[in-house]
Design a protein around this motif. Structure first.
Motif, short mmCIF file in Angstrom:
data_model
loop_
_atom_site.label_atom_id
_atom_site.label_comp_id
_atom_site.label_asym_id
_atom_site.label_seq_id
_atom_site.Cartn_x
_atom_site.Cartn_y
_atom_site.Cartn_z
N UNK A 320 0.83 -1.21 0.00
CA UNK A 320 0.00 0.00 0.00
C UNK A 320 0.86 1.25 0.00
N UNK A 321 1.89 1.27 0.83
CA UNK A 321 2.72 2.47 0.85
C UNK A 321 3.44 2.66 -0.47
N UNK A 322 3.97 1.58 -1.05
CA UNK A 322 4.71 1.75 -2.31
C UNK A 322 3.78 2.21 -3.42
N UNK A 323 2.54 1.73 -3.41
CA UNK A 323 1.64 2.10 -4.48
C UNK A 323 1.07 3.51 -4.27
N UNK A 324 0.67 3.81 -3.04
CA UNK A 324 -0.05 5.07 -2.82
C UNK A 324 0.79 6.17 -2.17
N UNK A 325 1.79 5.81 -1.40
CA UNK A 325 2.53 6.83 -0.66
C UNK A 325 4.01 6.46 -0.64
N UNK A 326 4.66 6.49 -1.83
CA UNK A 326 6.02 5.97 -1.92
C UNK A 326 7.03 6.70 -1.02
N UNK A 327 6.70 7.91 -0.59
CA UNK A 327 7.66 8.60 0.28
C UNK A 327 7.34 8.41 1.75
N UNK A 328 6.33 7.61 2.02
CA UNK A 328 6.12 7.13 3.37
C UNK A 328 5.57 8.14 4.36
N UNK A 329 5.62 7.73 5.64
CA UNK A 329 5.08 8.57 6.71
C UNK A 329 5.77 9.92 6.78
N UNK A 330 7.06 9.96 6.43
CA UNK A 330 7.78 11.22 6.51
C UNK A 330 7.12 12.26 5.62
#
Lengths: 347, 294, 257
Positions: A320-330
């Motif tokens: 999910x993070x790689x697909x939707x939020x590749x730069x992560x929580x930061x």
């Protein structure tokens, strides 16, 4: 409220905490960290130690994979090397903790260089597979070199001692962990203010043109492996001294994957992201565990789902993070900060 | 000498089965340039589905195989459409990580559905071992090998002659050119994933039939990496040869060295060989060094 | 006096001959242009000079010494700098950091110094910032974008940042691969002015590849013409324009249109 900056020197322009507001919040953070152990119970202290130890490992992996672009599937094994070094040095040679700590780091760094050195010639997936092999080989050694590692039973050690203080509970250990986390995070952040950090990012973004810009790929890839596995070694040493035991099942391939998941969820190439990732990936499994714990009264065998559920959730988070939020929580954190930047007058 | 021949020949048979699993990796890599770390989990899922069809629904294997093929194709296509499609153009690291995440999901799901205990298949083949001179071959291994080779041959023929195979090869060679020739490249990606999943899950059935199935069966999938590094990432024939080499190396190491180390060398040996190869030839034995441009 | 001498260089990829017996000399302080149709091997010449490709045969002399055995990073440290045909900026860094990266070989901070930062590393970074601000950012007029991530910049500005990074290397020779490709007339004019200024104010020798004939003929001192990996001729812009082979192979096509 923060309005604008007026800077007179280049030093103030390039400071990490550029204005009074951010320095104020940093101060608040330090105060909270200092007060924390006095107000919370045993469980939270235990978790805080665990998170701190994980942060050091995650920062190390993020320097290598997130910043320098060298993917490693062997991070857990490097943490293991540090852990075993610490356990062997302290149980066989009665070496004081303050000596064990840097030595475990150096031992891991040495292994990192051995594995990473040839990475000058290995790219992308070839490197990934080479580190995978290193992970499997080291796991084998942990289990089978019984005379040294104690095989699957592992090694038990006595609690560490610093300047005469025996760190025999989570409360005392907390201060050691926090100090080391602050040192490692600061050192990592510092590195990226100098040419070394810039060289790492250049190698990640375009390694060929980096070389034409005067960066020695061999040297800087080796540096990246050395720093990363040094921190892994510190993390391993802390881990072993915290649990007072070391066994091979602490450092499986899955643990390497968990660390990769951390830096992806937290934010690849961001030191702050490593902290977020480490916190998140330590808290989430605990959350799952307590939810399942509540369900036990309804479904008596709920606990047997713990491990597979964690697996699924790790995997889902990575995807999910790689697909939707590749730069992560930061990145999410940055957006929140920007939102409050001029709040409540943002128009 | 007997032991040596015995080890070599059973290694050869195991290698043929590995080749089929490696094919599941190569089919995907060749068309999409994606390193699929979830190949082993595709294999494990295939084995579990087959097991469920045989044991819970008590279907005949002749119904079971086609059903597994359909399920695997759906799984592969679904994974491509839902996840990998969004990753087009992302850095290599992210794509590798997505497949690692995927493998974690599949492993967890399998354990939630089927539990972590070990299950063995009902007998598929005659139990009588095959005896060639002094060599005794386990029947499951021998028939599994034959089956694997048949499947590999079918894939080779499809790839070489069928229209979809030619389109896949064209896509692998040059995506833009294939696109302009009217080949739907995205569909090709989906089909490659479906094919890859089929090959892997058939391999999974064969392996499961030999040694039983449990969620960690997918770890055998890691052996793909020594195989493809030996054989070249995008060569089907290379995968077959690599499979044989790894099977034999593994058996020899297991037979001669395991007694000294209390087990474990068998699984490790291919990786040691792999590291040696990478030290000497960073792009693998048959891999080509790309000419890099600026 | 020649600062760079390419002597009898050949290059092949497998059976494909990319360059065949190419020789030329670049004099100190001049603008040396390489022209030729697509696929003539122009970029390969630059890649051989900067050490990215190893020639099959032949030698490259830089400041009188054979540099054939040096890796690209060592050549950069000796004063060789480069911009690229397809912009090769680092998208993970700001404009300022990209430019600072160019100064890499002039800095001394090591691994330990970097981890500690305070003291020597800090002083070095501040001195670097000052130098970059005064010499490069001001000169190339990119003050307003210094904190932006490079990915967000327009194409023409990215080219300029790449030039800034190359200048931060404080080179003696600057290799430019199609500096004005894809630019509009105004941007091209700006870039031509910068190139001339670099040559005159900073006394840097420039080797450039370009398809913009007008600019080439305006600013260069010597022109080398390549066709199918072979040297057609080399001389002043006037000589080259009159050379019958060149007209036939390259410029002639334009005349016929």
């Amino acid at each position: 409220m923060y309005i604008g900056d007026f800077k007179e020197t280049y030093a103030s322009d390039q400071a990490v905490f550029v204005n009074t507001t951010s320095r104020f919040w940093l101060g608040v953070l330090f105060v909270l960290l200092a007060v924390f152990p006095f107000v919370v119970g045993d469980y939270l202290l235990f978790m805080a130690n665990l998170i701190g130890i994980t942060i050091i490992g995650a920062v190390g992996l993020n320097i290598l994979t997130g910043c320098a672009g060298q993917i490693s599937l062997g991070h857990a094994a490097f943490i293991g090397v540090g852990g075993y070094t610490a356990a062997i040095l302290s149980s066989r040679f009665n070496m004081p903790f303050l000596l064990c700590l840097p030595l475990s780091g150096c031992m891991s760094a040495a292994f990192g260089i051995i594995v990473g050195g040839p990475s000058l010639r290995l790219k992308g997936m070839y490197l990934c597979i080479a580190t995978l092999s290193a992970q499997l080989i080291l796991e084998f050694v942990f289990v089978h070199w019984e005379s040294m590692t104690g095989g699957i039973r592992g090694i038990n050690i006595s609690p560490p001692q610093i300047f005469g203080v025996v760190l025999d509970n989570d409360f005392k250990f907390y201060f050691l962990t926090v100090t080391l986390v602050i040192i490692c995070v600061t050192a990592a952040r510092n590195l990226f203010r100098t040419r070394v950090g810039r060289a790492f990012i250049a190698i990640r973004d375009r390694d060929i043109s980096a070389e034409l810009m005067g960066i020695s790929l061999l040297r800087y890839k080796t540096y990246a492996f050395a720093v990363s596995s040094f921190m892994a070694g510190l993390s391993g040493c802390l881990w072993v001294n915290f649990l007072k035991t070391v066994t091979p099942e602490h450092f499986p391939l899955l643990e390497s994957v968990r660390y990769l998941a951390m830096i992806i969820v937290g934010g690849m190439g961001s030191i702050l992201g490593s902290i977020f990732g480490a916190v998140f990936m330590t808290v989430v499994p605990e959350g799952i565990k307590s939810i399942l714990g509540l369900l036990v009264s309804v479904f008596p065998n709920a606990m047997s789902f713990l491990f597979p559920l964690q697996q699924v959730i790790f995997g889902l988070l990575i995807v999910i993070f790689l697909v939707f939020e590749p730069h992560g929580l930061a990145e999410i954190w940055r957006r929140i900060k920007n939102y409050f930047h001029l709040w409540p007058f943002d128009h | 000498m007997d032991i040596f021949l015995q080890l070599i020949s059973s290694g050869f048979l195991v290698g043929g089965i590995y080749a089929l699993i490696a094919l599941g990796f190569v089919l995907i890599y060749k068309a999409t340039n994606i390193i699929n770390f979830a190949t082993g989990e595709f294999m494990m899922i295939g084995a579990y589905i087959f097991y469920s069809l045989m044991v819970y629904l008590e279907l005949s294997p002749f119904v079971g195989f086609p059903l597994v093929i359909v399920c695997a194709a759906l799984l592969g296509a679904l994974v491509e459409r839902l996840i990998l499609r969004h990753m087009l153009g992302q850095p290599n690291i992210s794509i590798i990580m997505v497949t690692i995440g995927l493998s974690s999901i599949l492993l967890g799901l399998a354990e939630m559905i089927w539990g972590s205990s070990f299950r063995s298949f009902p007998p598929l083949f005659p139990r009588k071992p095959i005896i060639l001179g002094e060599i005794v071959l386990r029947s499951n291994l021998f028939y599994g090998f034959v089956m694997a080779m048949v499947v590999v041959a079918v894939f080779l023929i499809v790839f070489k002659y069928a229209k979809v195979g030619v389109a896949m090869r064209a896509t692998a060679n040059d995506q833009v050119a294939a696109f302009s020739m009217g080949i739907n490249v995205k569909t090709m990606f989906t089909i490659s994933w479906a094919f890859g999943a089929i090959a892997a899950s058939l391999g999974g059935i064969i392996i499961g039939n030999i040694g039983g199935v449990q969620p960690t069966l997918g770890h055998i999938g890691l052996k793909i990496f020594p195989i493809v590094i030996l054989g070249g990432l995008d060569s089907i024939i290379g995968a077959v040869i690599g499979g044989f080499i790894v099977g034999i190396v593994e058996n020899l190491a297991g037979g001669y060295l395991d007694p000294y180390f209390y087990g474990g060398v068998k699984d490790l040996a291919p990786f040691i060989v792999l590291l040696f190869i990478l030290f000497i030839k960073p792009y693998g034995l048959f891999g080509t060094k790309e000419i890099e441009r600026l | 006096m020649s600062i760079l001498c390419v002597d009898d260089v050949s290059l092949a990829f497998g059976g494909l001959e990319v360059l065949c017996d190419v020789s030329f000399e670049v004099n100190e302080g001049e603008i040396f242009a390489i022209i030729g149709p697509n696929g003539a091997g122009k970029t390969s010449v630059l890649n051989i000079i900067s050490g990215f490709y190893r020639p099959k045969k032949g030698t490259v002399f830089f400041k009188g010494a054979d540099i054939g055995h040096l890796t690209p990073d060592k050549r950069a440290a000796q004063g060789m700098s480069r911009t690229f045909q397809n912009i090769a900026l680092y998208h993970g860094m700001s404009v300022l950091d990209n430019i600072k990266l160019g100064a890499h070989s002039h800095l001394k901070t090591g691994l330990m110094g970097g981890l500690w930062y305070w003291g020597a590393a800090h002083r070095e970074e501040m001195a670097l910032r000052k130098k970059i601000e005064e010499d490069i950012i001001d000169f190339l007029e990119i003050e307003t974008i210094r904190k932006q991530p490079v990915g967000s910049l327009a194409y023409g500005l990215q080219k300029r940042v790449e030039l800034a990074r190359a200048l931060a290397m404080r080179p003696e020779i600057l290799l430019m691969d199609e500096p004005v490709a894809g630019m509009n007339a105004e941007e091209t004019e700006d870039m031509a002015r910068f190139i001339l200024d670099i040559k005159e104010e900073h006394n840097i020798t420039i080797v450039l590849i370009e398809h913009d004939m007008q600019m080439i003929m305006d600013i260069s001192d010597q022109v080398l013409v390549l066709n199918f990996g072979q040297k057609l001729t080399c001389g002043t812009p006037d000589e080259v324009q009159k050379h019958p082979e060149v007209i036939k192979a390259y410029l002639g096509r334009e005349k016929n249109q």
